[in-house]
Design a protein around this motif. Structure first.
Motif, PDB file in Angstrom:
ATOM      1  N   LEU B  73      35.800  52.719  12.801  1.00 26.87           N
ATOM      2  CA  LEU B  73      34.775  53.762  12.857  1.00 26.87           C
ATOM      3  C   LEU B  73      34.262  54.141  11.475  1.00 26.87           C
ATOM      4  CD1 LEU B  73      36.112  56.336  15.485  1.00 26.87           C
ATOM      5  CD2 LEU B  73      34.483  54.475  15.826  1.00 26.87           C
ATOM      6  N   HIS B  74      32.998  54.549  11.432  1.00 27.74           N
ATOM      7  CA  HIS B  74      32.414  55.121  10.222  1.00 27.74           C
ATOM      8  C   HIS B  74      33.047  56.509  10.017  1.00 27.74           C
ATOM      9  CE1 HIS B  74      29.525  57.223   7.700  1.00 27.74           C
ATOM     10  NE2 HIS B  74      28.972  56.063   7.393  1.00 27.74           N
ATOM     11  N   PRO B  75      33.284  56.901   8.759  1.00 25.71           N
ATOM     12  CA  PRO B  75      33.900  58.212   8.514  1.00 25.71           C
ATOM     13  C   PRO B  75      33.227  59.345   9.296  1.00 25.71           C
ATOM     14  CG  PRO B  75      33.669  57.032   6.452  1.00 25.71           C
ATOM     15  CD  PRO B  75      33.047  56.163   7.503  1.00 25.71           C
ATOM     16  N   ALA B  76      31.894  59.306   9.377  1.00 24.70           N
ATOM     17  CA  ALA B  76      31.189  60.364  10.106  1.00 24.70           C
ATOM     18  C   ALA B  76      31.596  60.362  11.580  1.00 24.70           C
ATOM     19  CB  ALA B  76      29.686  60.177   9.978  1.00 24.70           C
ATOM     20  N   ASP B  77      31.867  59.171  12.118  1.00 23.00           N
ATOM     21  CA  ASP B  77      32.272  59.096  13.527  1.00 23.00           C
ATOM     22  C   ASP B  77      33.717  59.538  13.703  1.00 23.00           C
ATOM     23  OD1 ASP B  77      29.882  58.107  14.843  1.00 23.00           O
ATOM     24  OD2 ASP B  77      30.181  56.298  13.627  1.00 23.00           O
ATOM     25  N   ILE B  78      34.549  59.255  12.694  1.00 24.27           N
ATOM     26  CA  ILE B  78      35.933  59.752  12.758  1.00 24.27           C
ATOM     27  C   ILE B  78      35.902  61.285  12.786  1.00 24.27           C
ATOM     28  CG2 ILE B  78      38.171  59.836  11.592  1.00 24.27           C
ATOM     29  CD1 ILE B  78      37.645  57.123  10.446  1.00 24.27           C
ATOM     30  N   ALA B  79      35.031  61.859  11.949  1.00 24.33           N
ATOM     31  CA  ALA B  79      34.894  63.320  11.933  1.00 24.33           C
ATOM     32  C   ALA B  79      34.480  63.807  13.322  1.00 24.33           C
ATOM     33  CB  ALA B  79      33.859  63.737  10.890  1.00 24.33           C
ATOM     34  N   ASP B  80      33.495  63.121  13.925  1.00 24.86           N
ATOM     35  CA  ASP B  80      33.060  63.497  15.282  1.00 24.86           C
ATOM     36  C   ASP B  80      34.235  63.418  16.252  1.00 24.86           C
ATOM     37  OD1 ASP B  80      30.551  63.883  14.380  1.00 24.86           O
ATOM     38  OD2 ASP B  80      29.642  62.140  15.366  1.00 24.86           O
ATOM     39  N   LEU B  81      35.031  62.364  16.117  1.00 23.29           N
ATOM     40  CA  LEU B  81      36.172  62.184  17.013  1.00 23.29           C
ATOM     41  C   LEU B  81      37.062  63.423  16.989  1.00 23.29           C
ATOM     42  CD1 LEU B  81      37.900  60.419  18.874  1.00 23.29           C
ATOM     43  CD2 LEU B  81      38.929  59.399  16.842  1.00 23.29           C
ATOM     44  N   PHE B  82      37.341  63.916  15.776  1.00 28.38           N
ATOM     45  CA  PHE B  82      38.183  65.104  15.658  1.00 28.38           C
ATOM     46  C   PHE B  82      37.558  66.293  16.390  1.00 28.38           C
ATOM     47  CE2 PHE B  82      40.449  62.927  12.277  1.00 28.38           C
ATOM     48  CZ  PHE B  82      41.728  63.420  12.429  1.00 28.38           C
ATOM     49  N   GLU B  83      36.226  66.379  16.335  1.00 25.15           N
ATOM     50  CA  GLU B  83      35.556  67.514  16.981  1.00 25.15           C
ATOM     51  C   GLU B  83      35.562  67.364  18.500  1.00 25.15           C
ATOM     52  OE1 GLU B  83      31.687  67.956  15.183  1.00 25.15           O
ATOM     53  OE2 GLU B  83      32.541  67.621  13.190  1.00 25.15           O
ATOM     54  N   LEU B  84      35.491  66.106  18.968  1.00 29.32           N
ATOM     55  CA  LEU B  84      35.321  65.884  20.402  1.00 29.32           C
ATOM     56  C   LEU B  84      36.635  65.963  21.181  1.00 29.32           C
ATOM     57  CD1 LEU B  84      32.614  63.063  20.382  1.00 29.32           C
ATOM     58  CD2 LEU B  84      32.337  65.449  21.112  1.00 29.32           C
ATOM     59  N   ILE B  85      37.760  65.600  20.541  1.00 28.22           N
ATOM     60  CA  ILE B  85      39.025  65.670  21.284  1.00 28.22           C
ATOM     61  C   ILE B  85      39.509  67.119  21.334  1.00 28.22           C
ATOM     62  CG2 ILE B  85      39.740  63.324  20.704  1.00 28.22           C
ATOM     63  CD1 ILE B  85      41.513  64.469  18.553  1.00 28.22           C
ATOM     64  N   ASP B  86      40.376  67.398  22.310  1.00 23.73           N
ATOM     65  CA  ASP B  86      40.869  68.763  22.440  1.00 23.73           C
ATOM     66  C   ASP B  86      41.759  69.138  21.267  1.00 23.73           C
ATOM     67  OD1 ASP B  86      39.479  68.851  24.732  1.00 23.73           O
ATOM     68  OD2 ASP B  86      41.210  68.566  26.074  1.00 23.73           O
ATOM     69  N   GLY B  87      41.821  70.457  21.013  1.00 25.27           N
ATOM     70  CA  GLY B  87      42.544  70.980  19.856  1.00 25.27           C
ATOM     71  C   GLY B  87      43.935  70.394  19.663  1.00 25.27           C
TER      72      GLY B  87
END
Lengths: 489, 489
Positions: B73-87
């Motif tokens: 994944l692109h770093p920006a997508d990794i960041a998105d991943l963190f936002e999209l998964i539950d806490g």
């Protein structure tokens, strides 16, 4: 384009280099003292005093004075000047500053103001401006003209520029194809850094401003990009293949500009390659063109949600009135629906007119709560923060918020009501109605935009009507219905 | 040319070439096939299926599997991943991907999500991340920590990096000083293009990514900027003084980020010099940092107008509830005010309960009309399109729109009312009330934001309350008052 060749000529011949002003994007040197007299440094807008000076000079038809006033301004400020003065002064101003009305000024100008102005110009004048502009800016200027004028202008243009613009116009509005500039630098993979530098030094008609170089394969498909800073710092002998970045964001030529903007933002791009269906490099989009779009698209939601259309203060009045009245007309429909619910309970209200006094509180609170949720949902959808992966979490979240607000404020109002009217039943009905309507508001506020988005309808444009219908109609229904059920009188 | 060849030989001798990819801002090469499996190409967001895979792997505590999934994944997508998964998955994910959790990922991550994560990390881990980051990104990460943790992290950092961050933190939040990066290239005026290229080739610890070079005088005050593309295309012998652009937009270190964003946009800047009070060059701001701000500031208005605060869907629930409830509470006040107006006319309503049925139409239409005008005004103010120079034109404009809407929709409703209730007087009162309230709405919608702006209060935050108070209270008053005057029963 002509002027560009000239520049490179002088560059290579005697090393006398111009300071940009005569071409493309660059800006004329500004005499700070005169600058500060015209610009309000604090918020970087033109001073009213300065604008009055200009209009006075225009009144007096003192063209030289006007020219001297405007001359030191940055093109972007000249564009602002055209927007800030009243309509009748615009054509005279354009005539007075003649050569100052350059391509950058037109590019920066508000669409409506520019359209007015362009209508006053002869096709060949427009064509001349268009030829100085980057393709994308030229297109922005020409696409607003009606078919006939477009042809007239295009007919006046150099064949190659015309071809570029015609091909741009062949793409749908607001697509990458309209946005992209055809001036970019693409070189084959086998070159070394040195070859590239020599190529750029020698070639005549290259783009004057570029931030990255695209490396393409024999089929002209991009295989990587190379930042100028890397080229400058690598030894001449290094092959481009070794300095270029292979991972890059390619923009399909048909992509919507909003999506383009989101990618520039997500991947912090300075420029990106635009490719056709065959994956061939056909243009580049640079961030400075995207910045305007990001601003527009992000600000748009507020305006669309409010039904103010583009909300452009330079839009012709009749058009604005049409847009806004149409919206109010539709909302009148929802208001009638709501009041017909009230009509159902006329009898109840007659028995206890206090209901008429309290009912706006239930619907008002519901409306506000729904607007909060709706706006958050619409923004989250627009910025790709809300995807099918976290939709459910979002709904649950809004449910909790709505319940908390309903209970909190419901209890508060119920107590106030009890204090004032000393009627337990009435207060209880108010509490229940506020809780129900708050939850109704929260769920409508999130589910309606989500639903519209699924149906590929822009939620910003249409959500408000449905949401207010829900909160008003059901708000009245909950409150008056419960009053009826509990036989209040 | 000769001289350059020689120089390259020597450079090659000890030539260490930096292949961007190992560096700060750059992005790892991506294997397109695996990429497309994780990314929904259409809207460029992570596929739910992919996210489920990741969370399943986390559930199974299969760290290697998680790493392999995330790695392409692109770093920006990794960041998105963190936002999209539950806490609850975020900390485990961070541990599983360890070295993939780089500075770019943290920089791209939503503030709230990052804060959660940082709390789980040891000070020295945070310090390590911060040291890889550009100053501005590091600051963004550290400024959210509470005082104590900040000190702990800073204590772990290299003296120079710490100094940079501490000086950044010394500037007010959301100011240019926090935004700027201290990695930039500044050279004296007397250099030639060749000198500059050699300087950049030789110096090891320069910023890896830059788009313009700043030319400074002996007192380190910027005198001009030079685009890399010009440097690349000019002969080595040309003095920088001849290729540089003297006119430039300087950003005072204390300038608010919203103002910075507006200037980048207005002047289509790629990078700009930040100067201290003495006019010395202290940093640079690049457009990719500004793009986020433009997006936020522009989108903000919609959220503020709706009272949803930041409207960040990752904000902790209690905080969101507090923000929203507070807003609803204040608006409850205006609702109570409005309904107390209704209370004044209880007698009138008892005589003709139809008034209770029709009154929501008058206030509803007024509220919608006011929201349109208010939103347009707030946006125009935020984008510097509305200045004291065209305020009066704007007011007149809105007056015309309001009158047109009032008459048009008023007549429409009056006729409908006549058809339904066969009561000329009632229809006439409705018409009058709708015209009055529409004009009231139009004027409040433009004058209230303008007034607040003059008082240096952000109109986006406060306008709505005042405007709705005007339209609701006066709306009821006009309608019921007129009904009283014309003795309807």
């Amino acid at each position: 384009m002509e002027r560009e060749e000239d520049r490179v000529e002088t560059l290579l011949a005697d090393g006398t280099v111009d300071h940009g002003p005569d071409h493309g994007e660059d800006t004329p040197p500004v005499d700070e003292t005169r600058h500060s007299e015209s610009l309000d440094e604090e918020d970087n807008t033109l001073k009213p005093r300065f604008i009055r000076k200009v209009t006075d000079a225009l009144e007096a038809d003192d063209q030289e004075q006007v020219y001297n006033l405007v001359e030191p301004l940055h093109p972007a400020d000249i564009a602002d000047l055209f927007e800030l003065i009243d309509g009748e002064y615009r054509a005279p101003l354009a005539r007075a500053i003649n050569d100052l009305l350059g391509s950058e000024v037109m590019a920066e100008m508000n669409d409506w103001v520019r359209e007015d102005l362009v209508d006053d110009l002869e096709p060949e004048e427009v064509a001349e401006l268009a030829e100085q502009m980057e393709t994308d800016d030229a297109v922005a200027m020409i696409e607003d003209l009606d078919e006939e004028d477009q042809q007239a202008v295009l007919a006046e243009m150099e064949p190659e520029d015309r071809a570029a613009i015609e091909s741009a116009l062949s793409f749908p509005e607001e697509s990458a194809g309209r946005l992209m500039s055809r001036d970019f630098i693409a070189v084959p993979e086998h070159l070394t850094v040195g070859d590239l530098i020599d190529y750029m030094r020698e070639s005549r008609d290259l783009a004057t401003e570029f931030w990255e170089v695209f490396i393409v394969d024999p089929k002209h498909r991009p295989v990587g990009t190379c930042m100028l800073s890397w080229i400058l710092r690598a030894p001449r002998s290094v092959p481009l293949a070794d300095v270029m970045k292979r991972d890059q964001t390619l923009i399909p030529v048909a992509m919507d500009q909003e999506e383009v903007a989101l990618r520039f933002q997500k991947y912090a791009l300075i420029s990106a390659a635009v490719v056709d269906d065959a994956g061939r490099l056909v243009g580049q989009i640079t961030v400075d063109d995207v910045v305007h779009i990001i601003q527009e698209e992000a600000g748009e939601d507020a305006l669309l949600l409010s039904g103010a259309g583009e909300g452009d203060i330079n839009e012709p009045l009749p058009r604005t009135i049409r847009t806004r009245m149409w919206w109010l007309f539709i909302n009148l429909g929802t208001a009638i629906l709501a009041s017909s619910v009230v009509a159902l309970f006329e009898a109840t209200i007659t028995r206890l007119v206090t209901l008429a006094v309290l009912m706006p509180i239930v619907t008002g609170m519901g409306g506000n709560a729904a607007t909060q949720t709706m706006t958050v949902t619409v923004r989250a959808l627009a910025t790709n923060q809300l995807t099918s992966s976290n939709t459910w979490r979002m709904i649950v979240r809004e449910w909790w918020i709505a319940s908390a607000n309903g209970w909190g404020l419901g209890l508060l109002m119920a107590m106030t009501c009890q204090v004032i009217y000393q009627d337990w039943m009435l207060s209880f009905v108010l509490l229940l109605a506020m809780i129900l309507n708050s939850i109704n508001a929260g769920l409508s506020g999130v589910l309606i935009p989500l639903g519209l988005d699924k149906l590929k309808i822009d939620p910003a444009v249409t959500s408000t009507v449905f949401v207010t219908t829900m909160t008003d109609t059901l708000g009245f229904f909950f409150f008056l219905g419960l009053a009826e059920v509990f036989a209040l009188h």
